[in-house]
Design a protein around this motif. Structure first.
Motif, PDB file in Angstrom:
ATOM      1  N   PRO A 291     -15.237 -80.666  45.929  1.00  0.00           N
ATOM      2  CA  PRO A 291     -15.883 -79.344  46.164  1.00  0.00           C
ATOM      3  C   PRO A 291     -16.604 -79.092  47.630  1.00  0.00           C
ATOM      4  CG  PRO A 291     -17.482 -80.710  45.249  1.00  0.00           C
ATOM      5  CD  PRO A 291     -16.293 -81.645  45.335  1.00  0.00           C
ATOM      6  N   SER A 292     -16.350 -79.642  48.490  1.00  0.00           N
ATOM      7  CA  SER A 292     -16.868 -79.353  49.555  1.00  0.00           C
ATOM      8  C   SER A 292     -16.577 -78.050  50.590  1.00  0.00           C
ATOM      9  CB  SER A 292     -16.367 -80.350  51.139  1.00  0.00           C
ATOM     10  OG  SER A 292     -16.749 -81.783  50.397  1.00  0.00           O
ATOM     11  N   LYS A 293     -17.665 -77.713  51.145  1.00  0.00           N
ATOM     12  CA  LYS A 293     -17.177 -76.279  51.942  1.00  0.00           C
ATOM     13  C   LYS A 293     -16.882 -76.640  53.236  1.00  0.00           C
ATOM     14  CE  LYS A 293     -21.927 -74.773  51.551  1.00  0.00           C
ATOM     15  NZ  LYS A 293     -22.682 -73.596  51.636  1.00  0.00           N
ATOM     16  N   GLU A 294     -17.270 -77.963  53.870  1.00  0.00           N
ATOM     17  CA  GLU A 294     -16.982 -78.395  55.117  1.00  0.00           C
ATOM     18  C   GLU A 294     -16.462 -79.723  55.163  1.00  0.00           C
ATOM     19  OE1 GLU A 294     -20.365 -78.243  57.524  1.00  0.00           O
ATOM     20  OE2 GLU A 294     -21.080 -76.328  57.040  1.00  0.00           O
ATOM     21  N   GLU A 295     -15.073 -79.896  55.666  1.00  0.00           N
ATOM     22  CA  GLU A 295     -14.576 -81.094  55.667  1.00  0.00           C
ATOM     23  C   GLU A 295     -13.827 -81.217  57.292  1.00  0.00           C
ATOM     24  OE1 GLU A 295     -14.184 -84.078  53.925  1.00  0.00           O
ATOM     25  OE2 GLU A 295     -15.275 -83.265  52.274  1.00  0.00           O
ATOM     26  N   THR A 296     -14.042 -82.241  57.612  1.00  0.00           N
ATOM     27  CA  THR A 296     -13.238 -82.536  59.264  1.00  0.00           C
ATOM     28  C   THR A 296     -11.742 -82.619  59.043  1.00  0.00           C
ATOM     29  OG1 THR A 296     -15.174 -83.361  60.097  1.00  0.00           O
ATOM     30  CG2 THR A 296     -13.188 -83.953  61.339  1.00  0.00           C
ATOM     31  N   PHE A 297     -11.360 -83.402  58.038  1.00  0.00           N
ATOM     32  CA  PHE A 297     -10.022 -83.321  57.868  1.00  0.00           C
ATOM     33  C   PHE A 297      -9.584 -83.507  56.316  1.00  0.00           C
ATOM     34  CE2 PHE A 297      -6.219 -86.347  57.073  1.00  0.00           C
ATOM     35  CZ  PHE A 297      -5.276 -85.703  57.180  1.00  0.00           C
TER      36      PHE A 297
ATOM     37  N   SER B 270      -4.978 -82.640  43.748  1.00  0.00           N
ATOM     38  CA  SER B 270      -6.301 -82.149  44.323  1.00  0.00           C
ATOM     39  C   SER B 270      -6.863 -80.709  43.827  1.00  0.00           C
ATOM     40  CB  SER B 270      -6.733 -82.673  45.753  1.00  0.00           C
ATOM     41  OG  SER B 270      -6.607 -83.972  45.642  1.00  0.00           O
ATOM     42  N   ILE B 271      -7.765 -80.549  43.684  1.00  0.00           N
ATOM     43  CA  ILE B 271      -8.195 -78.909  43.781  1.00  0.00           C
ATOM     44  C   ILE B 271      -9.413 -79.372  44.906  1.00  0.00           C
ATOM     45  CG2 ILE B 271      -9.538 -77.353  42.749  1.00  0.00           C
ATOM     46  CD1 ILE B 271      -8.256 -78.064  40.052  1.00  0.00           C
ATOM     47  N   GLY B 272      -9.318 -78.156  45.522  1.00  0.00           N
ATOM     48  CA  GLY B 272     -10.287 -78.188  46.738  1.00  0.00           C
ATOM     49  C   GLY B 272     -10.456 -76.671  47.238  1.00  0.00           C
ATOM     50  N   PHE B 273     -11.448 -76.475  47.953  1.00  0.00           N
ATOM     51  CA  PHE B 273     -11.782 -75.000  48.549  1.00  0.00           C
ATOM     52  C   PHE B 273     -10.925 -74.845  49.738  1.00  0.00           C
ATOM     53  CE2 PHE B 273     -15.472 -75.852  45.999  1.00  0.00           C
ATOM     54  CZ  PHE B 273     -15.325 -74.591  45.197  1.00  0.00           C
ATOM     55  N   ASP B 274     -10.164 -73.791  50.015  1.00  0.00           N
ATOM     56  CA  ASP B 274      -9.260 -73.344  51.270  1.00  0.00           C
ATOM     57  C   ASP B 274     -10.370 -73.138  52.514  1.00  0.00           C
ATOM     58  OD1 ASP B 274      -7.245 -72.944  52.656  1.00  0.00           O
ATOM     59  OD2 ASP B 274      -6.922 -70.683  51.834  1.00  0.00           O
ATOM     60  N   THR B 275     -10.699 -74.263  53.095  1.00  0.00           N
ATOM     61  CA  THR B 275     -11.673 -74.192  54.219  1.00  0.00           C
ATOM     62  C   THR B 275     -11.649 -75.453  55.162  1.00  0.00           C
ATOM     63  OG1 THR B 275     -14.102 -74.151  54.565  1.00  0.00           O
ATOM     64  CG2 THR B 275     -13.745 -75.372  52.672  1.00  0.00           C
ATOM     65  N   THR B 276     -12.025 -75.081  56.157  1.00  0.00           N
ATOM     66  CA  THR B 276     -12.138 -76.163  57.399  1.00  0.00           C
ATOM     67  C   THR B 276     -10.860 -77.263  56.983  1.00  0.00           C
ATOM     68  OG1 THR B 276     -13.681 -77.444  56.284  1.00  0.00           O
ATOM     69  CG2 THR B 276     -14.457 -76.113  57.905  1.00  0.00           C
ATOM     70  N   GLY B 277     -11.080 -78.469  57.039  1.00  0.00           N
ATOM     71  CA  GLY B 277      -9.971 -79.634  56.872  1.00  0.00           C
ATOM     72  C   GLY B 277      -9.358 -79.571  55.764  1.00  0.00           C
ATOM     73  N   VAL B 278      -9.818 -78.922  54.613  1.00  0.00           N
ATOM     74  CA  VAL B 278      -8.907 -79.139  53.366  1.00  0.00           C
ATOM     75  C   VAL B 278      -7.788 -78.090  53.560  1.00  0.00           C
ATOM     76  CG1 VAL B 278      -9.330 -78.519  50.911  1.00  0.00           C
ATOM     77  CG2 VAL B 278     -11.379 -79.241  52.143  1.00  0.00           C
TER      78      VAL B 278
ATOM     79  N   LYS C  65      -5.397 -75.045  46.378  1.00  0.00           N
ATOM     80  CA  LYS C  65      -6.482 -74.463  47.241  1.00  0.00           C
ATOM     81  C   LYS C  65      -7.315 -73.353  46.716  1.00  0.00           C
ATOM     82  CE  LYS C  65      -3.966 -74.694  51.011  1.00  0.00           C
ATOM     83  NZ  LYS C  65      -3.786 -74.757  52.471  1.00  0.00           N
ATOM     84  N   VAL C  66      -8.647 -73.319  46.412  1.00  0.00           N
ATOM     85  CA  VAL C  66      -9.400 -72.299  45.768  1.00  0.00           C
ATOM     86  C   VAL C  66      -9.810 -71.260  47.114  1.00  0.00           C
ATOM     87  CG1 VAL C  66     -10.995 -71.643  44.297  1.00  0.00           C
ATOM     88  CG2 VAL C  66      -9.577 -73.784  43.700  1.00  0.00           C
ATOM     89  N   SER C  67      -9.626 -70.189  46.867  1.00  0.00           N
ATOM     90  CA  SER C  67      -9.977 -69.418  47.952  1.00  0.00           C
ATOM     91  C   SER C  67     -11.609 -68.745  48.012  1.00  0.00           C
ATOM     92  CB  SER C  67      -9.148 -68.065  48.372  1.00  0.00           C
ATOM     93  OG  SER C  67      -9.009 -67.378  46.973  1.00  0.00           O
TER      94      SER C  67
END
Length: 185
Positions: A83-89, A103-111, A123-125
């Motif tokens: 659920p991160s809104k910030e990931e480096t990679f 996986s399910i994650g937000f369409d942001t930064t390193g994700v 990817k969830v927008s």
């Protein structure tokens, strides 16, 4: 740990549920809205706040250093949730895909780079608990898509992120810059 065959298992790792960048409160909100029978939450990491989700069995493994335990946990799961809104990679998304765990994650930064949409996961927008809940329930209610993602996640991750692929990519970068010719390899 013991998980029944008919359980639907969500795996997630956590360094801090209270860290807003890591999306802990959003995850807890999303999980509390799920309508999934026999739900099991398999958690690796440090739970710095209590994790309470109605109608879910919680298996908290703590901080895991044994690779076999981590791989077995991922293999026991149906989905990895990040659920991160910030990931480096987003290395954990790659690790999950290597195990065939979508996986399910937000369409942001390193994700953006770590999840290949509809190949290694979803990817969830919209960064919201409801969007995360919908994505989880969507895959729960579409077992054929989940099976397909399990197959393609591992193939894609091994093709793009294996040690052999990394070596080939590194070698190609050196060759492109003429370094291979200069050192005579």
């Amino acid at each position: 740990f013991s998980i029944t065959k008919n359980a639907f298992v969500l795996f997630f790792s956590v360094s801090s549920l209270s860290d807003e960048r890591k999306g802990g409160s959003l995850l807890m909100s999303a999980l509390s809205k799920l309508n999934i029978p026999n739900l099991v939450l398999l958690v690796v990491g440090r739970l710095d706040v209590p994790l309470q989700v109605p109608n879910a069995r919680i298996l908290a493994l703590g901080y895991v250093t044994d690779t076999d335990v981590l791989v077995n946990a991922m293999n026991a799961a149906d989905l990895y949730i990040g659920p991160s809104k910030e990931e480096t990679f987003g290395q954990v998304f790659i690790e999950a895909a290597m195990c065939g765990l979508p996986s399910i994650g937000f369409d942001t930064t390193g994700v953006k780079d770590a999840i290949k949409h509809n190949i290694t996961g979803v990817k969830v927008s919209d960064y919201s608990a409801q969007a995360l809940t919908s994505a989880i329930e969507g895959l729960f209610n579409d077992p054929e898509q989940l099976i397909q993602l399990r197959k393609t996640a591992s193939l894609y991750a091994r093709n793009e992120f294996s040690l052999e692929r990394s070596f080939a990519s590194f070698f190609a970068a050196l060759d492109k810059r003429g370094i291979i010719d200069r050192i005579g390899v």
